[in-house]
Design a protein around this motif. Structure first.
Motif, PDB file in Angstrom:
ATOM      1  N   ALA A 231       0.817  -1.227   0.000  1.00 51.03           N
ATOM      2  CA  ALA A 231       0.000   0.000   0.000  1.00 51.03           C
ATOM      3  C   ALA A 231       0.844   1.268   0.000  1.00 51.03           C
ATOM      4  CB  ALA A 231      -0.931  -0.001   1.208  1.00 51.03           C
ATOM      5  N   GLY A 232       2.168   1.129   0.181  1.00 50.36           N
ATOM      6  CA  GLY A 232       3.045   2.286   0.098  1.00 50.36           C
ATOM      7  C   GLY A 232       3.705   2.688   1.398  1.00 50.36           C
ATOM      8  N   PHE A 233       3.478   1.941   2.476  1.00 50.15           N
ATOM      9  CA  PHE A 233       4.087   2.288   3.754  1.00 50.15           C
ATOM     10  C   PHE A 233       5.528   1.780   3.823  1.00 50.15           C
ATOM     11  CE2 PHE A 233      -0.444   2.383   4.677  1.00 50.15           C
ATOM     12  CZ  PHE A 233      -0.544   3.581   5.383  1.00 50.15           C
ATOM     13  N   THR A 234       6.355   2.530   4.538  1.00 50.00           N
ATOM     14  CA  THR A 234       7.739   2.125   4.780  1.00 50.00           C
ATOM     15  C   THR A 234       7.941   1.954   6.287  1.00 50.00           C
ATOM     16  OG1 THR A 234       8.470   4.433   4.896  1.00 50.00           O
ATOM     17  CG2 THR A 234       8.579   3.341   2.746  1.00 50.00           C
ATOM     18  N   ASP A 235       9.140   1.450   6.656  1.00 49.39           N
ATOM     19  CA  ASP A 235       9.437   1.189   8.076  1.00 49.39           C
ATOM     20  C   ASP A 235       8.333   0.357   8.713  1.00 49.39           C
ATOM     21  OD1 ASP A 235      11.780   2.755   7.882  1.00 49.39           O
ATOM     22  OD2 ASP A 235      10.636   4.575   8.292  1.00 49.39           O
ATOM     23  N   VAL A 236       7.848  -0.631   7.980  1.00 55.68           N
ATOM     24  CA  VAL A 236       6.737  -1.471   8.436  1.00 55.68           C
ATOM     25  C   VAL A 236       7.260  -2.513   9.410  1.00 55.68           C
ATOM     26  CG1 VAL A 236       5.061  -3.185   7.675  1.00 55.68           C
ATOM     27  CG2 VAL A 236       5.381  -1.081   6.351  1.00 55.68           C
ATOM     28  N   ALA A 237       6.574  -2.650  10.549  1.00 56.15           N
ATOM     29  CA  ALA A 237       7.060  -3.586  11.564  1.00 56.15           C
ATOM     30  C   ALA A 237       5.980  -3.889  12.584  1.00 56.15           C
ATOM     31  CB  ALA A 237       8.278  -3.004  12.279  1.00 56.15           C
ATOM     32  N   GLN A 238       6.143  -5.033  13.250  1.00 58.04           N
ATOM     33  CA  GLN A 238       5.412  -5.288  14.485  1.00 58.04           C
ATOM     34  C   GLN A 238       6.272  -4.761  15.620  1.00 58.04           C
ATOM     35  OE1 GLN A 238       4.161  -9.351  15.181  1.00 58.04           O
ATOM     36  NE2 GLN A 238       3.714  -8.958  17.338  1.00 58.04           N
ATOM     37  N   VAL A 239       5.708  -3.890  16.454  1.00 56.01           N
ATOM     38  CA  VAL A 239       6.511  -3.235  17.487  1.00 56.01           C
ATOM     39  C   VAL A 239       6.239  -3.854  18.853  1.00 56.01           C
ATOM     40  CG1 VAL A 239       6.579  -1.078  16.188  1.00 56.01           C
ATOM     41  CG2 VAL A 239       4.786  -1.420  17.902  1.00 56.01           C
ATOM     42  N   ASP A 240       7.229  -3.801  19.713  1.00 56.95           N
ATOM     43  CA  ASP A 240       7.074  -4.282  21.079  1.00 56.95           C
ATOM     44  C   ASP A 240       6.173  -3.326  21.854  1.00 56.95           C
ATOM     45  OD1 ASP A 240       8.791  -6.428  20.652  1.00 56.95           O
ATOM     46  OD2 ASP A 240      10.555  -5.285  21.244  1.00 56.95           O
ATOM     47  N   SER A 241       5.217  -3.898  22.588  1.00 62.45           N
ATOM     48  CA  SER A 241       4.354  -3.068  23.421  1.00 62.45           C
ATOM     49  C   SER A 241       3.660  -3.962  24.439  1.00 62.45           C
ATOM     50  CB  SER A 241       3.295  -2.336  22.576  1.00 62.45           C
ATOM     51  OG  SER A 241       2.222  -3.200  22.255  1.00 62.45           O
ATOM     52  N   ASP A 242       3.000  -3.318  25.410  1.00 66.22           N
ATOM     53  CA  ASP A 242       2.195  -4.040  26.389  1.00 66.22           C
ATOM     54  C   ASP A 242       0.729  -4.059  26.005  1.00 66.22           C
ATOM     55  OD1 ASP A 242       4.399  -4.557  28.041  1.00 66.22           O
ATOM     56  OD2 ASP A 242       4.228  -2.602  29.027  1.00 66.22           O
ATOM     57  N   TYR A 243       0.439  -3.739  24.745  1.00 67.83           N
ATOM     58  CA  TYR A 243      -0.953  -3.758  24.284  1.00 67.83           C
ATOM     59  C   TYR A 243      -1.469  -5.197  24.243  1.00 67.83           C
ATOM     60  CZ  TYR A 243      -4.959  -1.592  21.955  1.00 67.83           C
ATOM     61  OH  TYR A 243      -6.210  -1.113  21.664  1.00 67.83           O
ATOM     62  N   TYR A 244      -2.783  -5.354  24.317  1.00 65.70           N
ATOM     63  CA  TYR A 244      -3.340  -6.700  24.420  1.00 65.70           C
ATOM     64  C   TYR A 244      -3.401  -7.438  23.080  1.00 65.70           C
ATOM     65  CZ  TYR A 244      -7.897  -5.275  22.541  1.00 65.70           C
ATOM     66  OH  TYR A 244      -8.911  -4.834  21.725  1.00 65.70           O
ATOM     67  N   GLN A 245      -3.087  -6.755  22.008  1.00 65.29           N
ATOM     68  CA  GLN A 245      -2.978  -7.374  20.679  1.00 65.29           C
ATOM     69  C   GLN A 245      -1.664  -6.936  20.046  1.00 65.29           C
ATOM     70  OE1 GLN A 245      -6.452  -5.894  18.559  1.00 65.29           O
ATOM     71  NE2 GLN A 245      -7.694  -7.650  19.159  1.00 65.29           N
ATOM     72  N   PRO A 246      -1.164  -7.683  19.045  1.00 62.63           N
ATOM     73  CA  PRO A 246      -0.002  -7.201  18.294  1.00 62.63           C
ATOM     74  C   PRO A 246      -0.261  -5.816  17.698  1.00 62.63           C
ATOM     75  CG  PRO A 246      -0.425  -9.500  17.773  1.00 62.63           C
ATOM     76  CD  PRO A 246      -1.583  -9.036  18.614  1.00 62.63           C
ATOM     77  N   VAL A 247       0.763  -4.968  17.746  1.00 62.13           N
ATOM     78  CA  VAL A 247       0.691  -3.608  17.197  1.00 62.13           C
ATOM     79  C   VAL A 247       1.593  -3.543  15.978  1.00 62.13           C
ATOM     80  CG1 VAL A 247       1.123  -1.161  17.628  1.00 62.13           C
ATOM     81  CG2 VAL A 247       0.230  -2.616  19.472  1.00 62.13           C
ATOM     82  N   LEU A 248       1.010  -3.166  14.825  1.00 62.81           N
ATOM     83  CA  LEU A 248       1.743  -3.037  13.575  1.00 62.81           C
ATOM     84  C   LEU A 248       1.804  -1.567  13.194  1.00 62.81           C
ATOM     85  CD1 LEU A 248       0.018  -5.925  11.539  1.00 62.81           C
ATOM     86  CD2 LEU A 248       1.732  -6.084  13.354  1.00 62.81           C
ATOM     87  N   THR A 249       2.969  -1.118  12.736  1.00 65.49           N
ATOM     88  CA  THR A 249       3.102   0.290  12.368  1.00 65.49           C
ATOM     89  C   THR A 249       3.795   0.434  11.012  1.00 65.49           C
ATOM     90  OG1 THR A 249       5.241   0.564  13.484  1.00 65.49           O
ATOM     91  CG2 THR A 249       3.267   0.992  14.792  1.00 65.49           C
ATOM     92  N   GLY A 250       3.521   1.541  10.372  1.00 67.33           N
ATOM     93  CA  GLY A 250       4.188   1.907   9.128  1.00 67.33           C
ATOM     94  C   GLY A 250       4.092   3.412   8.939  1.00 67.33           C
ATOM     95  N   THR A 251       4.882   3.937   8.017  1.00 64.05           N
ATOM     96  CA  THR A 251       4.940   5.386   7.803  1.00 64.05           C
ATOM     97  C   THR A 251       4.777   5.706   6.320  1.00 64.05           C
ATOM     98  OG1 THR A 251       6.435   5.659   9.696  1.00 64.05           O
ATOM     99  CG2 THR A 251       6.415   7.433   8.063  1.00 64.05           C
ATOM    100  N   ARG A 252       3.996   6.744   6.030  1.00 62.77           N
ATOM    101  CA  ARG A 252       3.930   7.247   4.659  1.00 62.77           C
ATOM    102  C   ARG A 252       5.234   7.984   4.383  1.00 62.77           C
ATOM    103  NH1 ARG A 252      -0.650  10.927   1.488  1.00 62.77           N
ATOM    104  NH2 ARG A 252       0.681  11.363  -0.296  1.00 62.77           N
TER     105      ARG A 252
END
Length: 254
Positions: A231-252
């Motif tokens: 979709a065009g995102f960069t720096d895409v990753a699953q990040v470490d966190s204490d959230y109750y579900q996996p957190v995925l991030t990316g940047t335009r």
């Protein structure tokens, strides 16, 4: 009306009961997500678009932390409840009804962050629809803006039929509520139908039961990360966190 919209329209008055203490969960999610956002993009305020706001859990949480929120959902009934919850807390959040596959037409561009939480994205049942939604989210961001998704890790979930997922017992206003889901996977193991059972016991010899049904795509985290890149995102990753579900991030890209 889509099956997902109808499901959440009916779930709206029960939704807070998915959490043992919804207000405490709002606070906790705000703390955890706020830390991820600050670490990932250096943001402690800014314009945030929530494209699957439900009854407002994450929108309320981030607005309380000083972010400027715009929020939408496919369910008009949930949006109305979220609007009420925000007003009760004195939070100036702009709400609208919108399909996440068309959010750019509703909200336009220029946001610092787009969020899509609580495993909302897998209500879209094909890679093509998920990619369309991700491209719409990408279009809503200014260059350098971020995307944050939270989803189930379906690699950890057993496949089969009649899989019971209890949410526990809640006591509220002298009544007892019991919430649970039952999952039925198809033969491929990639999609499942589920029923949400909401039982309201007022202490008499009969209890009121409502059943709501919908469907999910059990897409894996790696597949979602690949679609984010497409979709065009960069720096895409699953990040470490204490959230109750996996957190995925990316940047335009800037």
């Amino acid at each position: 009306m889509s099956a997902a919209a109808g499901f959440y329209d009916r779930l709206s008055p029960w939704y807070h009961l998915l959490f043992p203490d919804w207000d405490a969960s709002i606070q906790r999610q705000g703390e955890v997500l706020g830390e991820v956002i600050a670490r990932r993009w250096g943001l402690r305020d800014g314009r945030v678009l929530d494209v699957a706001c439900g009854i407002g859990t994450q929108s309320l949480a981030l607005a309380q932390r000083g972010f400027t929120l715009t929020a939408s959902d496919l369910s008009a009934t949930e949006v109305e409840r979220a609007r009420h919850e925000a007003a009760q807390r004195g939070l100036p959040i702009g709400f609208a009804v919108a399909d996440m596959r068309a959010v750019h037409a509703t909200h336009g561009s220029g946001f610092d962050l787009v969020i899509c939480c609580d495993n909302s994205l897998p209500h879209l049942l094909t890679d093509a629809d998920i990619l369309l939604a991700l491209r719409q989210m990408h279009a809503c961001l200014h260059p350098g803006g971020g995307l944050l998704l939270t989803v189930r890790d379906y690699a950890l979930e057993p496949r089969g039929r009649g899989i019971v997922k209890p949410y526990g017992v809640r006591d509220e206003d002298g009544r007892r509520q019991l919430m649970l889901q039952v999952w039925d996977f198809d033969a491929s193991g990639t999609h499942y139908d589920f029923a949400m059972y909401c039982i309201d016991d007022d202490g008499s010899q009969q209890a009121r039961t409502e059943v709501m049904r919908s469907r999910y795509y059990a897409i894996g985290v790696d597949a979602l990360l690949a679609l984010m890149r497409e979709a065009g995102f960069t720096d895409v990753a699953q990040v470490d966190s204490d959230y109750y579900q996996p957190v995925l991030t990316g940047t335009r890209p800037a």
